[in-house]
Design a protein around this motif. Structure first.
Motif, PDB file in Angstrom:
ATOM      1  N   PHE A 136       0.757  -1.252   0.118  1.00  0.00           N
ATOM      2  CA  PHE A 136       0.019  -0.215  -0.121  1.00  0.00           C
ATOM      3  C   PHE A 136       0.910   1.251  -0.066  1.00  0.00           C
ATOM      4  O   PHE A 136       0.491   2.380  -0.742  1.00  0.00           O
ATOM      5  N   GLY A 137       2.232   1.288   0.672  1.00  0.00           N
ATOM      6  CA  GLY A 137       2.715   2.410   0.749  1.00  0.00           C
ATOM      7  C   GLY A 137       3.312   2.849  -0.773  1.00  0.00           C
ATOM      8  O   GLY A 137       3.120   4.056  -1.246  1.00  0.00           O
ATOM      9  N   ARG A 138       3.666   1.908  -1.657  1.00  0.00           N
ATOM     10  CA  ARG A 138       4.209   2.155  -2.847  1.00  0.00           C
ATOM     11  C   ARG A 138       3.031   2.662  -3.758  1.00  0.00           C
ATOM     12  O   ARG A 138       3.108   3.528  -4.617  1.00  0.00           O
ATOM     13  N   ALA A 139       1.782   1.882  -3.340  1.00  0.00           N
ATOM     14  CA  ALA A 139       0.460   2.220  -4.146  1.00  0.00           C
ATOM     15  C   ALA A 139       0.142   3.831  -4.077  1.00  0.00           C
ATOM     16  O   ALA A 139      -0.182   4.625  -4.888  1.00  0.00           O
ATOM     17  N   ILE A 140       0.113   4.129  -2.581  1.00  0.00           N
ATOM     18  CA  ILE A 140      -0.207   5.547  -2.395  1.00  0.00           C
ATOM     19  C   ILE A 140       0.850   6.645  -2.842  1.00  0.00           C
ATOM     20  O   ILE A 140       0.404   7.548  -3.521  1.00  0.00           O
TER      21      ILE A 140
END
Length: 551
Positions: free
Chosen positions: A391-395
């Motif tokens: 999720f970090g990279r996606a955000i």
């Protein structure tokens, strides 16, 4: 205080229409001649429209500003919402390396750019148009083609051209449904007529794409595949539009085309594989599939999820999922609100409507049922199947996508502001009334009126809402079947999609060509004109010599 629209402020409908077209001339000049950036052209266009609305059409300044702001916010949501989420999904697949698997899987089926364009721009794009519409297919397919190695200008241009065939039945047939609602004509009857016009265009669009990409000689090398794609799509479109319903022609046509073309390529291959001359590295022959079936399915997973999501989110009376979402929105208060300083304060007048009536102005805050939310959810679900992403990279990718699209966001917002000020001031109706003054020749101009409407609004649905009742009235006055001209508004409108500044902004955003909107406009302009003239001739013949073709 209420204000009633005036359609002939200069006491000459021809002269009034000429003045009403000034914002469009500015767009044409800035994009086609000056090669200006899209947001610069849009700013001048909307600015001139506001000035004319106030100074010539007599619209109160407060109403003019409110209408423009309403349109600009509609540009942000739901339209920009679709673009941002679609490009976000694509960016995640590229950043994670999964798009390399997609490229390899397609190249192993066919490394030929001509055939890849048929699969993605034409067939897969038609499926997305049929389920979501409103710019979604161009945003997705153009980004995919660039990722495969297509020249960005051609990726944007051919996706815009390919999007003509399915537009009239886009978003589960919403343009046809709206045409029926505003005219009182049965939607299925309109569908039958559109289904007897568009297949003539649909059957040649695949050839049109390939000739545009590679020239006539190279197109003949893949003529068998081109014919398979065109016939599969056109025949299915005709059958579904005439004998099933107006909701499914795009979905069934796309499905049959993908299956038919895929099966055909199992037994037939072109003698020569064609790539763009400037591609690096140069083509080295047939590509071998380097990944397992599981890895290929996983890589395609985000787009499979996306396709399912937009299908579920569509206004589909068979599944009714969107009705559930709308029910939740009502419970949460996320519905349409009256736009302040505009709703009901502008009145449309005769002859655009049968009698003076208030022009509603709403703004939908339907976040849950918006198509962009379906794409957002598909992106979130994709995080679980993209390996080593999280999720970090996606955000981070999401916010980078917004930064990447800042100028297209501004352009789209201003273009919708232009469409709204022209609609609420009556300038669009002035242009429409000028066309109806052509008398017996009106059936030829009926598709051109729809084409103009889509150029103005970026939407076949909006064009039908804008000019549908006028098409019906004009046809009744000259003794032509009104169902034909109403249908022609939609059929001609599809030809204007590729030159709509809104669509061009989406395409340039998807292909990394921000600031090159003028290049794409010039690329598609002559194709658009040629197609709408073809539809004009066909409609004229169906009005008189070929009336037997009508249901």
């Amino acid at each position: 205080m209420k204000w009633t629209q005036i359609y002939d402020p200069l006491q000459s409908i021809g002269l009034s229409a000429l003045i009403a077209a000034i914002p469009l001339f500015i767009l044409l000049y800035m994009l086609g001649v000056r090669r200006s950036k899209g947001h610069h052209a849009a700013l001048l266009g909307v600015g001139s429209a506001v000035i004319l609305a106030i100074a010539v059409w007599g619209m109160p300044a407060g109403l003019a500003i409110s209408a423009t702001l309403n349109g600009m916010l509609v540009g942000i949501f739901p339209i920009v919402w679709i673009v941002v989420t679609a490009i976000w999904v694509y960016n995640m697949t590229v950043e994670s390396g999964e798009f390399e698997i997609i490229k390899n899987s397609l190249a192993s089926l066919t490394d030929d750019r001509r055939l890849q364009a048929l699969f993605i721009a034409f067939a897969f794009g038609s499926f997305i148009e049929g389920t979501a519409g409103f710019g979604t297919p161009v945003a997705i397919t153009a980004a995919m083609l660039v990722g495969l190695g297509f020249n960005p200008v051609y990726a944007a241009g051919i996706c815009l051209i390919a999007n003509t065939a399915p537009v009239a039945f886009g978003a589960i047939g919403i343009p046809i449904v709206v045409a029926g609602q505003v005219t009182g004509i049965d939607a299925m009857h309109i569908s039958k007529i559109v289904g007897r016009q568009l297949p003539f265009l649909s059957i040649i669009v695949p050839l049109w794409l390939v000739v545009t990409m590679a020239g006539w000689k190279r197109a003949m090398e893949v003529l068998p595949a081109v014919l398979v794609a065109g016939v599969c799509f056109a025949v299915t479109q005709f059958f579904t539009a005439n004998y099933v319903n107006p909701f499914l022609p795009d979905i069934t046509s796309a499905f049959v085309t993908i299956i038919g073309l895929g099966a055909f390529l199992k037994v037939w291959k072109p003698d020569n594989v064609w790539h763009f001359p400037d591609e690096k590295p140069a083509a080295t022959g047939k590509v071998q599939l380097k990944y397992s079936a599981g890895e290929v399915i996983r890589a395609w997973g985000p787009y499979i999820i996306l396709a399912v999501a937009v299908f579920l989110w569509a206004d589909n009376k068979f599944l009714g999922f969107k009705n559930v979402l709308v029910g939740w929105e009502k419970a949460l208060g996320l519905t349409s609100v009256a736009w302040p300083g505009l709703d009901g304060l502008v009145q449309r007048a005769v002859p655009v409507v049968p009698k003076v009536a208030p022009y509603a102005a709403k703004y939908g805050i339907n976040f849950l049922s918006a198509a962009g939310t379906a794409i957002l959810l598909s992106g979130i679900l994709s995080i679980f199947i993209i390996p080593n992403y999280g999720f970090g990279r996606a955000i981070n990718a999401f916010f980078r996508t917004i930064k990447q699209l800042i100028y297209p966001i501004i352009t789209i917002a201003m273009i919708l502001g232009l469409a709204y000020i022209m609609n609420y001031s009556g300038m669009s109706s002035t242009l429409g009334l000028a066309f109806t003054a052509t008398g017996k020749a009106f059936p030829f101009f009926a598709p051109i009126l729809g084409w103009l409407g889509v150029f103005l609004t970026g939407s076949d649905t909006s064009s039908n809402a804008l000019f549908g009742s006028m098409q019906k009235t004009a046809a009744e006055q000259i003794g032509v079947d009104p169902s034909l001209t109403v249908a022609a508004n939609s059929s001609g409108g599809v030809c204007g999609k590729m030159i709509s500044p809104q669509s061009i902004s989406v395409a340039t955003a998807a292909t990394g060509l921000v600031g090159e909107e003028g290049t794409i406009f010039r690329f598609t302009l002559m194709h658009s004109i040629a197609m709408v003239l073809f539809m004009g001739v066909l409609t004229y013949l169906q009005a008189y010599a070929l009336r037997f073709m009508l249901p």
